[in-house]
Design a protein around this motif. Structure first.
Motif: not given
Length: 443
Positions: A354-376
């Motif tokens: 999915m990351k390769r398919r959508y390179p401009q999208v930010y992948f996160i998990s509001s439960v685990t915190g995954y990807g939150i620093p990149e989104l901020i």
């Protein structure tokens, strides 16, 4: 004599038993039609309708459907199918039949005549309105739901509001008003008055909300709105980013009222994040209109975070449904960041694909915190995109302006000189006029 005492003892113990106050869940039958040009599959649409029914307090005991080019003008489904639904409701002792599309008043009336009188016939719109009525907590939210309910009921009036007239007038002398008018005309006038009254109250609350928004705009604080399909995890994301305790749950339309929280970005600047009502496919027009003041939080934002449940099989259709509503409120020109939430529910291979398919999208998990620093980090870049780079010398007596610069701007450099506080700052467009008098000259 020997049997009497035990019997009295049994009655005594039963006397202290508490009666159950739990409201029994209703038994529902879902009905849908399959058309060639539908963006959603029938299975997905009925599965979502089942979740809506469950949220409203009903258990689905059966689903039935019919393949049609277009809905039947008289009964939505064919007359034979309508009879089949009536028999199914009787055999399963159903309490209500829910149609997956909005019924016209005549279709609903004809279906009610076909199905047993003890069985309620409602459509998707009525079900969503019922859920909104359950979950609205603020005064504005409750008024918005009441407005949408009255607008929905108005064309469906068939004397169902007659009791309101008798209650208001008290019956008897003085209650025989509107001589020559039919009861339907009286009912319609009452609902029109009710709609007008609610709109006035909403307009007053809307003015307050607008003043609050204008205050935030004048302050120069960057405004972010969270938009997305219902249950995409917007409230959970707000809690994760801002460390707040906004109510969130794994149900459709867990929250309806917009909530605003402050977030301090790594460079020190403060921004606001506003959680808004979730969207859904086939969102009734009456609801979009009724919730205009809440949805203004989206159209008045500097940036929209479009939150998507990437674990859903229908995530593409959900994106389209949200974009449709954003278009309706003329918010499509606002910069957007697409956020794929619930990445923790994807396995490693799927996430990588999915990351390769959508390179401009930010992948996160509001439960685990995954990807939150990149989104901020992306929020920080967006907040600074329209800033003006300024070199300032603030007199020491302007300490409040220096303090505000740390909150509302991005301070790149600061030092104290004999002439005042020397700063290099990225300033939001709204605050350029405030700091312009203190801009340093080359001399």
């Amino acid at each position: 004599m020997g049997d009497a005492e035990p019997k009295r003892h049994r009655n005594s113990s039963r006397r202290w038993e508490l009666a159950s106050t739990e409201v029994p869940r209703e038994r529902a039958i879902l009905v849908g039609i399959q058309r060639k040009d539908d963006a959603w599959s029938l299975e997905s649409s009925l599965a979502e309708l089942e979740r809506l029914a469950h949220t409203a307090g009903a258990d689905v005991v059966a689903k039935t459907s019919q393949r049609l080019t277009s809905p039947h003008p008289a009964t939505f489904v064919g007359s034979g199918k309508a009879q089949e639904i009536a028999e199914l409701a009787r055999s399963l002792e159903a309490d209500l039949v829910i149609f997956d599309d909005e019924l016209t008043p005549s279709q609903q009336s004809n279906l009610e005549k076909t199905v047993d009188r003890s069985v309620k016939v409602i459509d998707r719109t009525a079900l969503i309105l019922d859920i909104f009525a359950l979950h609205a907590t603020s005064k504005e939210g409750r008024l918005q739901v009441r407005l949408a309910q009255n607008q929905y009921l108005y064309p469906r009036l068939r004397g169902m509001w007659a009791h309101l007239a008798s209650n208001r007038m008290g019956g008897g002398v003085g209650s025989r008003f509107g001589e020559g008018e039919s009861q339907l005309e009286v009912d319609r006038r009452m609902v029109r008055n009710r709609i007008t009254s609610i709109k006035k109250e909403l307009a007053q609350l809307g003015n307050v909300r607008r003043q609050q928004r204008e205050g935030r705009y004048a302050s120069g604080i960057f405004k972010i709105a969270l938009a997305g399909y219902t249950n995409a995890g917007k409230s959970s994301l707000l809690n994760r980013i801002c460390g707040s305790q906004v109510y969130s749950d794994d149900v459709l339309f867990a929250t309806l009222d917009s909530t605003t929280r402050r977030l301090r970005l790594p460079e020190g600047r403060e921004v606001t994040l506003t959680d808004t009502v979730g969207f859904i496919q086939k969102l009734p027009t009456t609801l979009v209109e009724a919730f205009k003041s809440t949805l203004d939080e989206v159209s008045g934002a500097d940036l929209v975070l479009h939150v998507v449940d990437v674990s859903s099989e229908d995530y593409l259709q959900q994106i389209d449904a949200v974009n449709d509503v954003i278009d309706q409120i003329d918010a499509n020109i606002i910069p957007k960041i697409l956020v794929f939430n619930k990445a923790d529910l994807l396995d490693g291979d799927m996430l990588h694909a999915m990351k390769r398919r959508y390179p401009q999208v930010y992948f996160i998990s509001s439960v685990t915190g995954y990807g939150i620093p990149e989104l901020i980090g992306a929020i920080s870049v967006a907040a600074a995109s329209s800033d003006v780079l300024m070199s300032l010398v603030l007199p020491f007596e302007e300490g409040a302006l220096a303090s505000d610069a740390h909150k509302k701007c991005h301070v790149l450099h600061q030092e104290y000189t004999e002439h005042g506080i020397k700063m290099t700052v990225r300033v939001p467009q709204q605050l350029v006029g405030t700091y312009a008098p203190f801009e340093a000259t080359d001399a």
